[in-house]
Write a protein that holds these residues in place. Structure first.
Motif, PDB file in Angstrom:
ATOM      1  N   GLY A 276       0.810  -1.210   0.000  1.00 48.71           N
ATOM      2  CA  GLY A 276       0.000   0.000   0.000  1.00 48.71           C
ATOM      3  C   GLY A 276       0.843   1.260   0.000  1.00 48.71           C
ATOM      4  N   ALA A 277       0.252   2.331  -0.513  1.00 54.86           N
ATOM      5  CA  ALA A 277       0.993   3.590  -0.621  1.00 54.86           C
ATOM      6  C   ALA A 277       1.322   4.172   0.750  1.00 54.86           C
ATOM      7  CB  ALA A 277       0.195   4.604  -1.440  1.00 54.86           C
ATOM      8  N   GLY A 278       0.433   3.967   1.717  1.00 55.32           N
ATOM      9  CA  GLY A 278       0.638   4.581   3.023  1.00 55.32           C
ATOM     10  C   GLY A 278       0.335   6.061   2.984  1.00 55.32           C
ATOM     11  N   PRO A 279       0.570   6.762   4.090  1.00 55.02           N
ATOM     12  CA  PRO A 279       0.246   8.189   4.155  1.00 55.02           C
ATOM     13  C   PRO A 279       1.049   9.029   3.163  1.00 55.02           C
ATOM     14  CG  PRO A 279       0.596   7.282   6.347  1.00 55.02           C
ATOM     15  CD  PRO A 279       1.036   6.233   5.379  1.00 55.02           C
ATOM     16  N   TYR A 280       0.443  10.108   2.748  1.00 53.73           N
ATOM     17  CA  TYR A 280       1.123  11.116   1.940  1.00 53.73           C
ATOM     18  C   TYR A 280       2.227  11.752   2.773  1.00 53.73           C
ATOM     19  CZ  TYR A 280       1.668  15.467  -0.765  1.00 53.73           C
ATOM     20  OH  TYR A 280       2.158  16.528  -1.494  1.00 53.73           O
ATOM     21  N   LEU A 281       3.334  12.082   2.130  1.00 57.17           N
ATOM     22  CA  LEU A 281       4.475  12.635   2.854  1.00 57.17           C
ATOM     23  C   LEU A 281       5.213  13.623   1.963  1.00 57.17           C
ATOM     24  CD1 LEU A 281       6.141  12.393   5.508  1.00 57.17           C
ATOM     25  CD2 LEU A 281       7.525  10.668   4.337  1.00 57.17           C
ATOM     26  N   VAL A 282       5.492  14.797   2.488  1.00 55.66           N
ATOM     27  CA  VAL A 282       6.294  15.785   1.764  1.00 55.66           C
ATOM     28  C   VAL A 282       7.712  15.731   2.315  1.00 55.66           C
ATOM     29  CG1 VAL A 282       6.576  18.204   1.127  1.00 55.66           C
ATOM     30  CG2 VAL A 282       4.276  17.247   1.419  1.00 55.66           C
ATOM     31  N   LEU A 283       8.665  15.429   1.443  1.00 64.61           N
ATOM     32  CA  LEU A 283      10.052  15.287   1.847  1.00 64.61           C
ATOM     33  C   LEU A 283      10.811  16.597   1.675  1.00 64.61           C
ATOM     34  CD1 LEU A 283      10.841  11.849   0.165  1.00 64.61           C
ATOM     35  CD2 LEU A 283      10.207  12.288   2.549  1.00 64.61           C
ATOM     36  N   PRO A 284      11.786  16.875   2.533  1.00 63.96           N
ATOM     37  CA  PRO A 284      12.576  18.099   2.358  1.00 63.96           C
ATOM     38  C   PRO A 284      13.290  18.103   1.021  1.00 63.96           C
ATOM     39  CG  PRO A 284      13.577  16.605   3.976  1.00 63.96           C
ATOM     40  CD  PRO A 284      12.222  16.078   3.686  1.00 63.96           C
ATOM     41  N   LEU A 285      13.064  19.170   0.263  1.00 62.07           N
ATOM     42  CA  LEU A 285      13.655  19.409  -1.056  1.00 62.07           C
ATOM     43  C   LEU A 285      13.144  18.467  -2.136  1.00 62.07           C
ATOM     44  CD1 LEU A 285      17.379  20.117  -0.063  1.00 62.07           C
ATOM     45  CD2 LEU A 285      15.489  21.739  -0.311  1.00 62.07           C
ATOM     46  N   LEU A 286      12.861  17.212  -1.803  1.00 67.09           N
ATOM     47  CA  LEU A 286      12.409  16.251  -2.805  1.00 67.09           C
ATOM     48  C   LEU A 286      10.931  16.387  -3.127  1.00 67.09           C
ATOM     49  CD1 LEU A 286      14.308  13.041  -1.622  1.00 67.09           C
ATOM     50  CD2 LEU A 286      14.993  14.713  -3.367  1.00 67.09           C
ATOM     51  N   GLY A 287      10.144  16.918  -2.196  1.00 65.89           N
ATOM     52  CA  GLY A 287       8.750  17.203  -2.480  1.00 65.89           C
ATOM     53  C   GLY A 287       7.797  16.057  -2.204  1.00 65.89           C
ATOM     54  N   PRO A 288       6.662  15.990  -2.942  1.00 62.36           N
ATOM     55  CA  PRO A 288       5.596  15.021  -2.669  1.00 62.36           C
ATOM     56  C   PRO A 288       6.070  13.578  -2.768  1.00 62.36           C
ATOM     57  CG  PRO A 288       4.812  16.748  -4.149  1.00 62.36           C
ATOM     58  CD  PRO A 288       6.295  16.921  -4.036  1.00 62.36           C
ATOM     59  N   SER A 289       5.569  12.762  -1.846  1.00 58.30           N
ATOM     60  CA  SER A 289       5.885  11.343  -1.852  1.00 58.30           C
ATOM     61  C   SER A 289       4.819  10.627  -1.035  1.00 58.30           C
ATOM     62  CB  SER A 289       7.288  11.093  -1.266  1.00 58.30           C
ATOM     63  OG  SER A 289       7.658   9.732  -1.357  1.00 58.30           O
ATOM     64  N   THR A 290       5.019   9.335  -0.835  1.00 58.19           N
ATOM     65  CA  THR A 290       4.225   8.542   0.100  1.00 58.19           C
ATOM     66  C   THR A 290       5.224   7.730   0.920  1.00 58.19           C
ATOM     67  OG1 THR A 290       4.031   6.647  -1.400  1.00 58.19           O
ATOM     68  CG2 THR A 290       2.295   8.342  -1.524  1.00 58.19           C
ATOM     69  N   VAL A 291       4.736   7.088   1.968  1.00 61.42           N
ATOM     70  CA  VAL A 291       5.638   6.264   2.776  1.00 61.42           C
ATOM     71  C   VAL A 291       6.237   5.151   1.915  1.00 61.42           C
ATOM     72  CG1 VAL A 291       5.737   4.630   4.696  1.00 61.42           C
ATOM     73  CG2 VAL A 291       4.552   6.813   4.978  1.00 61.42           C
ATOM     74  N   ARG A 292       5.403   4.518   1.083  1.00 64.26           N
ATOM     75  CA  ARG A 292       5.918   3.444   0.221  1.00 64.26           C
ATOM     76  C   ARG A 292       6.995   3.961  -0.721  1.00 64.26           C
ATOM     77  NH1 ARG A 292       1.551   1.703  -3.560  1.00 64.26           N
ATOM     78  NH2 ARG A 292       2.245   3.575  -4.664  1.00 64.26           N
ATOM     79  N   ASP A 293       6.736   5.084  -1.382  1.00 66.38           N
ATOM     80  CA  ASP A 293       7.698   5.610  -2.341  1.00 66.38           C
ATOM     81  C   ASP A 293       8.978   6.067  -1.654  1.00 66.38           C
ATOM     82  OD1 ASP A 293       5.924   5.087  -4.358  1.00 66.38           O
ATOM     83  OD2 ASP A 293       5.198   7.148  -4.546  1.00 66.38           O
ATOM     84  N   THR A 294       8.849   6.566  -0.431  1.00 60.86           N
ATOM     85  CA  THR A 294      10.034   7.020   0.292  1.00 60.86           C
ATOM     86  C   THR A 294      10.905   5.840   0.715  1.00 60.86           C
ATOM     87  OG1 THR A 294       8.806   8.943   1.088  1.00 60.86           O
ATOM     88  CG2 THR A 294      10.835   8.405   2.227  1.00 60.86           C
ATOM     89  N   VAL A 295      10.258   4.772   1.180  1.00 63.45           N
ATOM     90  CA  VAL A 295      11.012   3.567   1.526  1.00 63.45           C
ATOM     91  C   VAL A 295      11.714   2.997   0.290  1.00 63.45           C
ATOM     92  CG1 VAL A 295      10.769   1.187   2.344  1.00 63.45           C
ATOM     93  CG2 VAL A 295       9.550   3.038   3.503  1.00 63.45           C
ATOM     94  N   ALA A 296      11.127   3.213  -0.888  1.00 65.73           N
ATOM     95  CA  ALA A 296      11.720   2.711  -2.132  1.00 65.73           C
ATOM     96  C   ALA A 296      12.887   3.571  -2.618  1.00 65.73           C
ATOM     97  CB  ALA A 296      10.651   2.645  -3.234  1.00 65.73           C
ATOM     98  N   LEU A 297      13.067   4.740  -2.060  1.00 67.82           N
ATOM     99  CA  LEU A 297      14.095   5.658  -2.546  1.00 67.82           C
ATOM    100  C   LEU A 297      15.509   5.074  -2.524  1.00 67.82           C
ATOM    101  CD1 LEU A 297      12.998   9.171  -1.195  1.00 67.82           C
ATOM    102  CD2 LEU A 297      13.149   8.432  -3.584  1.00 67.82           C
ATOM    103  N   PRO A 298      15.910   4.350  -1.467  1.00 65.81           N
ATOM    104  CA  PRO A 298      17.273   3.792  -1.500  1.00 65.81           C
ATOM    105  C   PRO A 298      17.508   2.860  -2.675  1.00 65.81           C
ATOM    106  CG  PRO A 298      16.384   3.721   0.725  1.00 65.81           C
ATOM    107  CD  PRO A 298      15.261   4.113  -0.174  1.00 65.81           C
ATOM    108  N   VAL A 299      16.477   2.098  -3.051  1.00 65.65           N
ATOM    109  CA  VAL A 299      16.617   1.189  -4.191  1.00 65.65           C
ATOM    110  C   VAL A 299      16.658   1.984  -5.489  1.00 65.65           C
ATOM    111  CG1 VAL A 299      15.610  -0.795  -5.395  1.00 65.65           C
ATOM    112  CG2 VAL A 299      15.421  -0.612  -2.905  1.00 65.65           C
ATOM    113  N   ASP A 300      15.781   2.975  -5.612  1.00 64.16           N
ATOM    114  CA  ASP A 300      15.800   3.821  -6.803  1.00 64.16           C
ATOM    115  C   ASP A 300      17.136   4.544  -6.937  1.00 64.16           C
ATOM    116  OD1 ASP A 300      13.291   3.352  -8.005  1.00 64.16           O
ATOM    117  OD2 ASP A 300      12.290   4.649  -6.558  1.00 64.16           O
ATOM    118  N   ALA A 301      17.724   4.942  -5.806  1.00 61.35           N
ATOM    119  CA  ALA A 301      19.022   5.615  -5.844  1.00 61.35           C
ATOM    120  C   ALA A 301      20.091   4.697  -6.412  1.00 61.35           C
ATOM    121  CB  ALA A 301      19.414   6.089  -4.442  1.00 61.35           C
ATOM    122  N   GLN A 302      20.014   3.402  -6.083  1.00 61.91           N
ATOM    123  CA  GLN A 302      20.978   2.442  -6.613  1.00 61.91           C
ATOM    124  C   GLN A 302      20.776   2.231  -8.107  1.00 61.91           C
ATOM    125  OE1 GLN A 302      23.618   0.955  -4.862  1.00 61.91           O
ATOM    126  NE2 GLN A 302      23.008   2.570  -3.448  1.00 61.91           N
TER     127      GLN A 302
END
Length: 243
Positions: free
Chosen positions: A138-164
């Motif tokens: 599930g997407a989880g709650p909406y989350l605004v990240l510093p400088l990176l902007g709109p996200s969700t908990v799921r998308d934020t947890v995925a960021l380390p993998v996307d960074a790789q």
């Protein structure tokens, strides 16, 4: 940014997502007070630094050069899209991403020219957040990240993998890597200049407009434009006048 940074950010998000704001909170946005504060911070940075520099970038560089820059970074994204399309068992989309990357890299001068689109090879951009969504996370709650902007908990947890999966992150020379990252940021922001100006003019509450547009966009992305009927609707309200 290092993998350790993304891992720390993901841990912070998981801790933050457990903090709801009470029974009257928007179920999609239980962290709204935090998110609004972060939205205002990002907006201030954008207006003071990013938007003016992106405007100069747009005004100084000819359109063909800006298109070439955009094509170059989109081509790098096609390589990561191949991985995520494969993880989602989308054989045709994975094949298209691989063909696009190969054709544009070797015939399009490293992706500066989008030869694959002229060959009518469809682009289907996918990231790891979409892959998690495809497999039922599930997407989880909406989350605004510093400088990176709109996200969700799921998308934020995925960021380390996307960074790789970001090929720019693999550039060994630090100055070159930072220059490419900055160029990509300016290219993306320059393409959004007109949209952000319209947002300032038409949205009674830019925060809710941006939130709902982002969540709807991500929902459509996960389900390839065909979300299930039981997905939560995004309808305009008095407090949330989506136009």
């Amino acid at each position: 940014m290092s993998p350790g940074f993304w891992a720390g950010l993901a841990l912070f998000v998981l801790m933050l997502s457990g903090c709801a704001t009470g029974p009257n909170a928007n179920p999609r946005d239980p962290l709204e007070p935090f998110n609004r504060g972060m939205y205002q911070f990002n907006d201030a940075v954008d207006r003071a630094v990013v938007k003016p520099v992106a405007t100069v970038y747009r005004d100084v560089l000819p359109s063909p050069v800006r298109t070439g820059v955009s094509n170059f970074f989109a081509n790098l994204q096609d390589a990561w899209s191949f991985v995520n399309n494969s993880l989602q068992l989308k054989g045709e989309a994975a094949g298209n991403s691989l063909v696009r990357f190969g054709v544009n890299t070797f015939l399009g001068f490293g992706g500066v020219l989008d030869i694959a689109s002229e060959m009518q090879v469809e682009r289907q951009t996918e990231d790891f957040g979409q892959t998690l969504g495809y497999w039922g996370v599930g997407a989880g709650p909406y989350l605004v990240l510093p400088l990176l902007g709109p996200s969700t908990v799921r998308d934020t947890v995925a960021l380390p993998v996307d960074a790789q999966g970001n090929l720019v992150a693999g550039v060994s020379d630090v100055s070159t890597r930072n220059s490419l990252t900055t160029l990509n940021l300016l290219s993306r922001r320059a393409r959004l200049l007109q949209a952000s100006n319209i947002l300032d003019q038409v949205a009674l509450d830019p925060y809710t407009f941006t939130r709902d547009a982002f969540l709807q966009s991500r929902l459509n992305a996960v389900y390839d434009g065909d979300p299930p009927d039981d997905s939560e609707p995004f309808e305009p309200t008095v407090e949330n006048p989506v136009k």
